[in-house]
Write a protein that holds these residues in place. Structure first.
Motif, PDB file in Angstrom:
ATOM      1  N   GLN A 154       0.077  16.246   2.039  1.00 52.09           N
ATOM      2  CA  GLN A 154      -0.124  15.027   1.294  1.00 52.09           C
ATOM      3  C   GLN A 154       1.192  14.283   1.253  1.00 52.09           C
ATOM      4  N   GLU A 155       1.098  12.930   1.236  1.00 54.60           N
ATOM      5  CA  GLU A 155       2.329  12.185   1.018  1.00 54.60           C
ATOM      6  C   GLU A 155       2.064  10.995   0.107  1.00 54.60           C
ATOM      7  N   VAL A 156       3.113  10.541  -0.525  1.00 53.12           N
ATOM      8  CA  VAL A 156       3.028   9.410  -1.443  1.00 53.12           C
ATOM      9  C   VAL A 156       3.660   8.214  -0.745  1.00 53.12           C
ATOM     10  N   ALA A 157       2.975   7.056  -0.816  1.00 59.78           N
ATOM     11  CA  ALA A 157       3.554   5.832  -0.261  1.00 59.78           C
ATOM     12  C   ALA A 157       3.576   4.767  -1.348  1.00 59.78           C
ATOM     13  N   LEU A 158       4.663   3.983  -1.390  1.00 63.15           N
ATOM     14  CA  LEU A 158       4.785   2.882  -2.349  1.00 63.15           C
ATOM     15  C   LEU A 158       4.932   1.580  -1.562  1.00 63.15           C
ATOM     16  N   TYR A 159       4.248   0.542  -2.068  1.00 66.54           N
ATOM     17  CA  TYR A 159       4.254  -0.758  -1.386  1.00 66.54           C
ATOM     18  C   TYR A 159       4.635  -1.818  -2.408  1.00 66.54           C
ATOM     19  N   LYS A 160       5.616  -2.641  -2.101  1.00 60.44           N
ATOM     20  CA  LYS A 160       5.972  -3.740  -3.005  1.00 60.44           C
ATOM     21  C   LYS A 160       5.456  -5.048  -2.402  1.00 60.44           C
ATOM     22  N   ILE A 161       4.636  -5.776  -3.194  1.00 63.78           N
ATOM     23  CA  ILE A 161       4.138  -7.079  -2.740  1.00 63.78           C
ATOM     24  C   ILE A 161       4.442  -8.124  -3.814  1.00 63.78           C
ATOM     25  N   ALA A 162       4.423  -9.384  -3.423  1.00 62.84           N
ATOM     26  CA  ALA A 162       4.674 -10.454  -4.396  1.00 62.84           C
ATOM     27  C   ALA A 162       3.484 -10.541  -5.349  1.00 62.84           C
ATOM     28  N   SER A 163       3.744 -10.654  -6.660  1.00 62.26           N
ATOM     29  CA  SER A 163       2.661 -10.647  -7.639  1.00 62.26           C
ATOM     30  C   SER A 163       1.731 -11.831  -7.453  1.00 62.26           C
ATOM     31  N   LYS A 164       2.299 -12.922  -6.937  1.00 61.62           N
ATOM     32  CA  LYS A 164       1.432 -14.099  -6.800  1.00 61.62           C
ATOM     33  C   LYS A 164       0.296 -13.854  -5.794  1.00 61.62           C
ATOM     34  N   ARG A 173       7.600   5.784   2.199  1.00 56.93           N
ATOM     35  CA  ARG A 173       6.710   6.939   2.041  1.00 56.93           C
ATOM     36  C   ARG A 173       7.545   8.206   1.934  1.00 56.93           C
ATOM     37  N   SER A 174       6.999   9.170   1.240  1.00 52.15           N
ATOM     38  CA  SER A 174       7.778  10.376   0.920  1.00 52.15           C
ATOM     39  C   SER A 174       7.932  11.286   2.130  1.00 52.15           C
ATOM     40  N   GLY A 175       7.062  11.138   3.120  1.00 54.77           N
ATOM     41  CA  GLY A 175       6.962  12.176   4.146  1.00 54.77           C
ATOM     42  C   GLY A 175       6.062  13.257   3.584  1.00 54.77           C
ATOM     43  N   PRO A 176       5.441  14.025   4.447  1.00 53.64           N
ATOM     44  CA  PRO A 176       4.449  14.967   3.942  1.00 53.64           C
ATOM     45  C   PRO A 176       5.066  16.117   3.146  1.00 53.64           C
ATOM     46  N   VAL A 177       4.427  16.497   2.067  1.00 55.66           N
ATOM     47  CA  VAL A 177       4.707  17.799   1.466  1.00 55.66           C
ATOM     48  C   VAL A 177       3.518  18.674   1.821  1.00 55.66           C
ATOM     49  N   SER A 178       3.839  19.920   2.220  1.00 56.33           N
ATOM     50  CA  SER A 178       2.793  20.774   2.783  1.00 56.33           C
ATOM     51  C   SER A 178       2.703  22.080   2.015  1.00 56.33           C
ATOM     52  N   ILE A 179       1.531  22.608   1.995  1.00 54.25           N
ATOM     53  CA  ILE A 179       1.342  23.938   1.417  1.00 54.25           C
ATOM     54  C   ILE A 179       0.386  24.676   2.339  1.00 54.25           C
ATOM     55  N   SER A 180       0.593  25.998   2.488  1.00 55.26           N
ATOM     56  CA  SER A 180      -0.229  26.712   3.464  1.00 55.26           C
ATOM     57  C   SER A 180      -1.648  26.846   2.940  1.00 55.26           C
TER      58      SER A 180
END
Lengths: 187, 595
Positions: A86-96, A151-158
């Motif tokens: 799983q990875e987390v991604a953040l996106y910044k956009i203009a509020s307008k 994006r965080s890059g994937p964190v993995s678990i077996s």
């Protein structure tokens, strides 16, 4: 055959250990595709998650070179398909663009993303998922304009069925792991 | 935080008997006390700003701890290597920050590849100046990561005892190697409540894995059933102190024994089962028959590419048994059908119990036959040349004839291969040479270290005219310490090994290999060292005798044939079985890979 291998490298907490670990990969000219470091389930033991693209033989050799480092307790590796990622991604956009276009809201909704923070100037959207999912959201949002993206890059678990292969039991000494048991002949 | 985990390892697992009294000392004095507690009696080094407090403290311990002032830090680390290799103890060297520390790196890398136990102590700028580009500040910790078994930066005095205890434990245990401890100047001048406890355990480190009984049984069964078994042994036997166990194993099984360069002297050269040296310039029989044996038993060696040549053609017919202490070496280069991970001092005795007595006379006769071919085509000529010029091999043979049982220390190049091929060894730890890294300039300082470790044994350095000039300043140590090291310079006025490759593989284009040399005798004179130059064959034997009989240091320059080549040779990229006995043969083969 080359594929993504995910290393779980457990180490003691010593300044410089990350450089020792990355040096094992850079020595064979491998680029680290993703890297994260955190304290593991065991107090004082750190887990370095490293993803590289290589073949199985190289991954095996690297795991032995990693375990050769004094402060490394254990180095296990698994291919992408043997892991849950799983990875987390953040996106910044203009509020307008949020206020003026319903399209943006539709995109967020369709991708099961959520608004993390919003003020009069910009809005931060969060998406948790796999690489192709965060990429799909990025592609769609590009239409309204993405100011910043991370994006965080994937964190993995077996996966559960591989629990044995990726034993987290620190009491098992690293050198006893695979070497002399793996390659025996019938005599 | 970092020291907390380190100290807890040491404190929790120690035997707490005989707790010494706590003393209040400066960090510098604590460093010396740690060395003394580890039994160190000789260190090699060079002072400078960031290590000056420790040098000042050294003056208070002159009787217990001998410091050898070298002329360049590279000399200090090679001398520590020579000391460690001759004695089996940990070699210790000390240098200042910045250039002092970086000058150690070549020797540390050499020790890393050749598994030599070293503790290198470097001074560092004050902790509050770290990262400020202060005078002589360099991040030696990061620089040394790829060439150290472990390294650690000490920034406060109370970290010193645990850091050094751990350093000695790591350097000498398991597969030995170099450790670097970087100590900031403030840590040297601040004081601490000193108490020393040797380190005996680290939770993340298993130096000597327990042998797998199943693997041992499989190994024994393969060896007992083998019709053409062959042993290839390396330095692991010397490092494990397992010479007696190895001899017992050898004599029980009757198997032919071939050595790597670093394994030489683990068994006497004249042992009837000893069949010579492996590798590019090794002996003909063991290289050829590597590809005929049915079971290849590797003991304490790592299948270096100079031993195996092209892996695709290496011992493919054989079942491979690998006895090795370092698990990362198993299956690294050569697939092991049976791997016995552990210290050979423990694994060999357990193996012997399961082995049948054997002699393999027919198989050994095959080695003898091939040796006769090498004898006729190469050795005969090397030792009794028809040319006027002296051969390198004649010099080594002349040394053997004196039966002084010296420790032979070599540099790197043609003379090294000739020394390894022809020197007769009676006793273990009689050859000290730079194997893995191939460091020119190694010989002279390493010979100094060897002589200090073994003052009662003759020490003969064999060096080329190229290599000797890389660390020739260390003649100053021979002068100052009055050390009876004998230095034989085999002068062919060429960088001989590179020249040989140019002749064989680069169309005889001799790029930058011819040397205009100084008068070595005058240089020795400048250092007050007795010397002699030999150009005629009839003077060689008397000169060698004079050199060995001389009570002090001696430089013997032997002018040897300029364009002589070391044969046999395995062309780079070829199979070990295609070893060439003469130039015409090797010329026909193109080097298949760039080396």
């Amino acid at each position: 055959m080359n594929k993504n291998y995910n290393f779980a490298i457990y180490s003691n907490d010593q300044a410089g250990i990350l450089n020792r670990i990355t040096a094992v990969f850079s020595r064979v000219n491998l680029n680290i595709e993703a890297l994260s470091v955190c304290e593991s389930e065991q107090n004082g033991v750190f887990r370095h998650s490293v993803q590289v693209h290589c073949d199985h033989a190289t991954a095996f050799r690297l795991s032995k070179q990693l375990e050769r480092q004094i402060e490394v307790i254990r180095a296990a590796f698994q291919a992408d398909d043997e892991m849950i990622q799983q990875e987390v991604a953040l996106y910044k956009i203009a509020s307008k663009s949020m206020l003026e276009q319903t399209l943006t809201e539709q995109i967020i909704h369709r991708h099961h993303a959520r608004v993390l923070s919003m003020n009069s100037q910009f809005t931060v959207i969060e998406k948790t998922g796999q690489r192709h999912e965060s990429q799909a959201l990025f592609d769609d949002l590009s239409v309204v304009g993405v100011l910043e993206f991370v994006r965080s890059g994937p964190v993995s678990i077996s996966k559960p069925m591989n629990a044995e292969a990726m034993s987290h039991d620190m009491s098992v000494f690293k050198q006893n792991a695979t070497c002399d048991a793996d390659h025996q002949v019938d005599v | 935080m970092k020291t907390a985990s380190m100290i807890s390892d040491n404190m929790t697992m120690h035997e707490k008997k005989a707790m010494p009294a706590v003393e209040n000392l400066t960090g510098s004095h604590a460093i010396i006390k740690c060395l003394l507690a580890e039994g160190v009696s000789t260190i090699f080094g060079y002072p400078g700003g960031a290590i000056m407090p420790t040098y000042d403290a050294l003056m208070d311990y002159e009787k217990q701890l001998k410091h050898i002032l070298v002329r360049h830090e590279q000399g200090a680390v090679h001398a520590a290597q020579g000391y460690a290799r001759a004695s089996g103890e940990v070699g210790v060297c000390i240098a200042t920050s910045g250039p002092g520390a970086t000058n150690l790196i070549t020797g540390i890398a050499d020790a890393y590849l050749d598994s030599t136990p070293l503790v290198c102590i470097t001074g560092q700028v004050f902790a509050h100046l770290l990262g400020s580009d202060a005078f002589q500040e360099i991040d030696i910790l990061d620089i040394s990561i790829p060439v150290t078994k472990w390294n650690f930066k000490v920034t406060q005095a109370d970290e010193i005892p645990a850091a050094l205890a751990k350093a000695f434990y790591i350097a000498k245990s398991g597969r030995p190697g170099p450790v670097l401890i970087d100590i900031t100047k403030n840590a040297q001048v601040e004081s601490l409540d000193f108490v020393y406890q040797a380190c005996q355990f680290l939770s993340s480190y298993e130096p000597s894995p327990r042998p797998n009984q199943l693997a041992l049984a499989q190994a024994a069964s393969l060896i007992n059933a083998a019709k053409k078994p062959m042993v290839v042994f390396g330095q692991g036997i010397l490092l494990g102190g397992a010479e007696a166990e190895f001899l017992a194993f050898a004599e029980r099984t009757g198997i032919p024994l071939a050595s790597t360069v670093l394994g030489l002297s683990a068994i006497p050269t004249n042992h009837p089962q000893y069949v010579g040296m492996l590798g590019m310039h090794g002996n003909y029989a063991p290289n050829r028959l590597t590809n005929e044996c049915d079971v290849l038993i590797a003991i304490g060696m790592r299948f270096d590419d100079r031993v195996t040549s092209n892996l695709e053609f290496y011992a493919k017919q054989a079942q491979v048994i690998h006895f090795e202490i370092d698990p990362s070496e198993i299956n690294k280069n050569v697939h092991a059908d049976v791997a016995v991970v552990g210290d050979v001092k423990q694994t060999l005795p357990e193996l012997i119990k399961q082995l049948k007595q054997n002699a393999h006379p027919l198989w050994r006769a095959q080695f003898h036959e091939l040796h006769q071919i090498e004898q006729q085509k190469i050795i005969q000529h090397d030792l009794n040349p028809s040319t006027a010029a002296i051969n390198m091999a004649e010099v080594i043979d002349g040394l053997n004839a004196l039966h002084e049982n010296p420790i032979v220390v070599t540099d790197v190049g043609q003379h090294q291969m000739v020394a390894c091929r022809y020197a007769a060894f009676e006793q273990s730890r009689s050859l000290i040479t730079s194997g893995g890294l191939g460091t020119m300039g190694f010989c002279l300082p390493a010979a100094i270290g060897a002589k200090l470790a073994c003052p009662d044994r003759p020490v003969v350095g064999i060096v080329g005219d190229g290599g000797v000039q890389m660390t020739i300043q260390e003649l100053g140590v021979l002068m100052q310490q009055q050390l009876a090291v004998k230095v034989i310079i085999l002068n062919n006025q060429f960088l001989g090994m590179v020249r040989q490759w140019q002749e064989l593989y680069f169309d005889k284009r001799y790029a930058s290999t011819e040397m205009c040399n100084p008068n070595f005798g005058m240089i020795a004179d400048g250092y007050g060292i007795a010397n002699q130059q030999v150009t005629a064959r009839e003077d060689l034997a008397p000169a060698l005798k004079t050199m060995m009989d001389h009570p002090g240091a001696y430089v013997l320059e032997v002018v040897v044939a300029q364009q002589d080549n070391v044969f046999p040779i395995i062309t780079p990229g070829a199979s070990v079985a295609d070893m060439c006995l003469e130039a015409s043969n090797s010329n026909q083969q193109e080097a298949k890979t760039d080396e």
